[in-house]
Design a protein around this motif. Sequence first.
Motif, PDB file in Angstrom:
ATOM      1  N   ASP A  17       0.823  -1.215   0.000  1.00  0.00           N
ATOM      2  CA  ASP A  17       0.000   0.000   0.000  1.00  0.00           C
ATOM      3  C   ASP A  17       0.855   1.261   0.000  1.00  0.00           C
ATOM      4  N   ALA A  18       2.065   1.157   0.569  1.00  0.00           N
ATOM      5  CA  ALA A  18       2.946   2.320   0.643  1.00  0.00           C
ATOM      6  C   ALA A  18       3.639   2.622  -0.681  1.00  0.00           C
ATOM      7  N   LEU A  19       3.709   1.638  -1.572  1.00  0.00           N
ATOM      8  CA  LEU A  19       4.465   1.784  -2.816  1.00  0.00           C
ATOM      9  C   LEU A  19       4.046   2.988  -3.659  1.00  0.00           C
ATOM     10  N   PRO A  20       2.745   3.234  -3.892  1.00  0.00           N
ATOM     11  CA  PRO A  20       2.379   4.398  -4.720  1.00  0.00           C
ATOM     12  C   PRO A  20       2.853   5.729  -4.125  1.00  0.00           C
ATOM     13  N   TYR A  21       2.862   5.814  -2.801  1.00  0.00           N
ATOM     14  CA  TYR A  21       3.299   7.046  -2.153  1.00  0.00           C
ATOM     15  C   TYR A  21       4.814   7.211  -2.260  1.00  0.00           C
ATOM     16  N   ILE A  22       5.520   6.092  -2.143  1.00  0.00           N
ATOM     17  CA  ILE A  22       6.979   6.140  -2.307  1.00  0.00           C
ATOM     18  C   ILE A  22       7.322   6.602  -3.724  1.00  0.00           C
ATOM     19  N   GLN A  23       6.603   6.056  -4.704  1.00  0.00           N
ATOM     20  CA  GLN A  23       6.841   6.454  -6.092  1.00  0.00           C
ATOM     21  C   GLN A  23       6.491   7.928  -6.313  1.00  0.00           C
ATOM     22  N   ARG A  24       5.393   8.361  -5.722  1.00  0.00           N
ATOM     23  CA  ARG A  24       4.927   9.736  -5.919  1.00  0.00           C
ATOM     24  C   ARG A  24       5.889  10.757  -5.329  1.00  0.00           C
ATOM     25  N   PHE A  25       6.456  10.443  -4.159  1.00  0.00           N
ATOM     26  CA  PHE A  25       7.275  11.435  -3.461  1.00  0.00           C
ATOM     27  C   PHE A  25       8.780  11.230  -3.643  1.00  0.00           C
ATOM     28  N   ASP A  51      11.452   7.360  11.065  1.00  0.00           N
ATOM     29  CA  ASP A  51      10.599   7.842   9.970  1.00  0.00           C
ATOM     30  C   ASP A  51      11.403   8.668   8.975  1.00  0.00           C
ATOM     31  N   ILE A  52      12.181   9.610   9.490  1.00  0.00           N
ATOM     32  CA  ILE A  52      12.935  10.517   8.629  1.00  0.00           C
ATOM     33  C   ILE A  52      14.003   9.758   7.835  1.00  0.00           C
ATOM     34  N   VAL A  53      14.690   8.844   8.512  1.00  0.00           N
ATOM     35  CA  VAL A  53      15.738   8.069   7.831  1.00  0.00           C
ATOM     36  C   VAL A  53      15.122   7.164   6.758  1.00  0.00           C
ATOM     37  N   LEU A  54      13.983   6.555   7.055  1.00  0.00           N
ATOM     38  CA  LEU A  54      13.323   5.706   6.067  1.00  0.00           C
ATOM     39  C   LEU A  54      12.883   6.520   4.854  1.00  0.00           C
ATOM     40  N   MET A  55      12.344   7.717   5.094  1.00  0.00           N
ATOM     41  CA  MET A  55      11.966   8.592   3.978  1.00  0.00           C
ATOM     42  C   MET A  55      13.153   8.851   3.069  1.00  0.00           C
ATOM     43  N   LEU A 283       2.996   7.779   8.777  1.00  0.00           N
ATOM     44  CA  LEU A 283       1.565   7.577   8.560  1.00  0.00           C
ATOM     45  C   LEU A 283       0.995   8.664   7.659  1.00  0.00           C
ATOM     46  N   GLU A 284       1.513   9.878   7.799  1.00  0.00           N
ATOM     47  CA  GLU A 284       1.022  10.987   6.983  1.00  0.00           C
ATOM     48  C   GLU A 284       1.511  10.882   5.543  1.00  0.00           C
ATOM     49  N   VAL A 285       2.752  10.456   5.379  1.00  0.00           N
ATOM     50  CA  VAL A 285       3.350  10.434   4.039  1.00  0.00           C
ATOM     51  C   VAL A 285       2.978   9.178   3.246  1.00  0.00           C
ATOM     52  N   LEU A 286       2.834   8.044   3.930  1.00  0.00           N
ATOM     53  CA  LEU A 286       2.717   6.768   3.220  1.00  0.00           C
ATOM     54  C   LEU A 286       1.356   6.085   3.329  1.00  0.00           C
ATOM     55  N   THR A 287       0.352   6.767   3.902  1.00  0.00           N
ATOM     56  CA  THR A 287      -0.975   6.167   3.965  1.00  0.00           C
ATOM     57  C   THR A 287      -2.028   7.150   3.454  1.00  0.00           C
ATOM     58  N   THR A 288      -3.210   6.641   3.173  1.00  0.00           N
ATOM     59  CA  THR A 288      -4.293   7.465   2.662  1.00  0.00           C
ATOM     60  C   THR A 288      -4.881   8.349   3.753  1.00  0.00           C
ATOM     61  N   ASP A 289      -5.048   7.808   4.953  1.00  0.00           N
ATOM     62  CA  ASP A 289      -5.773   8.501   6.013  1.00  0.00           C
ATOM     63  C   ASP A 289      -4.933   9.534   6.767  1.00  0.00           C
ATOM     64  N   GLY A 290      -3.672   9.193   7.096  1.00  0.00           N
ATOM     65  CA  GLY A 290      -2.839  10.110   7.851  1.00  0.00           C
ATOM     66  C   GLY A 290      -3.334  10.298   9.274  1.00  0.00           C
ATOM     67  N   VAL A 291      -2.750  11.254   9.980  1.00  0.00           N
ATOM     68  CA  VAL A 291      -3.093  11.457  11.404  1.00  0.00           C
ATOM     69  C   VAL A 291      -3.275  12.936  11.711  1.00  0.00           C
ATOM     70  N   GLY A 292      -3.845  13.682  10.804  1.00  0.00           N
ATOM     71  CA  GLY A 292      -4.030  15.111  11.081  1.00  0.00           C
ATOM     72  C   GLY A 292      -4.847  15.778  10.005  1.00  0.00           C
ATOM     73  N   THR A 293      -4.605  17.072   9.834  1.00  0.00           N
ATOM     74  CA  THR A 293      -5.348  17.900   8.886  1.00  0.00           C
ATOM     75  C   THR A 293      -4.489  18.231   7.680  1.00  0.00           C
ATOM     76  N   LEU A 294      -4.990  17.941   6.498  1.00  0.00           N
ATOM     77  CA  LEU A 294      -4.297  18.272   5.257  1.00  0.00           C
ATOM     78  C   LEU A 294      -4.915  19.549   4.675  1.00  0.00           C
ATOM     79  N   ILE A 295      -4.045  20.469   4.269  1.00  0.00           N
ATOM     80  CA  ILE A 295      -4.501  21.743   3.683  1.00  0.00           C
ATOM     81  C   ILE A 295      -3.934  21.862   2.276  1.00  0.00           C
ATOM     82  N   MET A 296      -4.805  22.193   1.330  1.00  0.00           N
ATOM     83  CA  MET A 296      -4.407  22.351  -0.069  1.00  0.00           C
ATOM     84  C   MET A 296      -4.661  23.778  -0.525  1.00  0.00           C
ATOM     85  N   GLY A 297      -3.942  24.206  -1.546  1.00  0.00           N
ATOM     86  CA  GLY A 297      -4.093  25.551  -2.056  1.00  0.00           C
ATOM     87  C   GLY A 297      -5.415  25.807  -2.754  1.00  0.00           C
TER      88      GLY A 297
END
Length: 297
Positions: A17-25, A51-55, A283-297
């Motif tokens: 499930d994390a693969l598309p996010y890894i590819q995207r970022f 988390d940071i090192v894995l990213m 969780l925020e970077v590699l999953t759909t749901d995340g753990v907070g509030t996402l803000i877009m332009g």
Amino acid sequence: MSLKPEQAKNIASVLSDALPYIQRFAGKTIVVKYGGNAMVDDELKQGFARDIVLMKLVGMNPVVVHGGGPQIGKVLEKLGKKSEFVNGMRVTDSETMDVVEMVLGGLVNKEIVSLLNRQGGKAVGLTGKDGDLIHARKLTFEQHNPEMKATEIIDIGHVGEVASIDVSVIQMLVKDNIIPVIAPIGVGEDGQSYNINADLVAGKLATALNAEKLILLTNTRGVLDKKEQLLTGLRAEQVDKLIAEGVIHGGMLPKIQCALDAVRSGVQTAQIIDGRVEHAVLLEVLTTDGVGTLIMG
């Protein structure tokens, strides 16, 4: 000890499930403001570092900006110096500024660098004074004085705001696969050091780096509505409405404003996430749901 088939299946599912996010970022810059409980709880500190090192290992370019207000307060207390605040900002005379530089640029910064390096990363600590990174200007604000029936200018010492950012030193480190860890201290045209709000520095840095994401760790679940329910995907105009209605107020306002400024200046998304949750960044970077509030332009 071998995994049971169901455990193995769950792990494989999470990784898949994390693969598309890894590819995207992959190859994208993600600025993370590190603060709150995540900086003081030992398990959360280790989780954040992993988390940071894995990213970094999967191809993303994390850049860490950190605060350190509680740590500064503790050192000042040991020195017998009382902390004073005006509108939530620490009054910073020359002696206090020396402590700020020692704590932010020394103790806190080097601890984060060490945490990342122990997890297998390559991290380098900077303040905004290094490599001509952060140019600051003195921050003052106006306050109405009823007795004088006039507005007075409040000077709180060596507290600054970002005048400009030169990201060349960060770009050089990122190119060499190094994780920059930045203390929010800038230098003014007068050569003086200035203590700058870490959220503000993270937002301005994300804009200057043309980052994909800005992530702000907090001690709350994120932005809540009037019923205390978490709000997730928000457009900038929706956030403006929530501010006007008084739903967003108090200590959340500066973080929200920082996030809004970033997404309106080219950063794709800004997230205000709960740093009390273990592995909140992943969780925020590699999953759909995340753990907070996402803000877009």
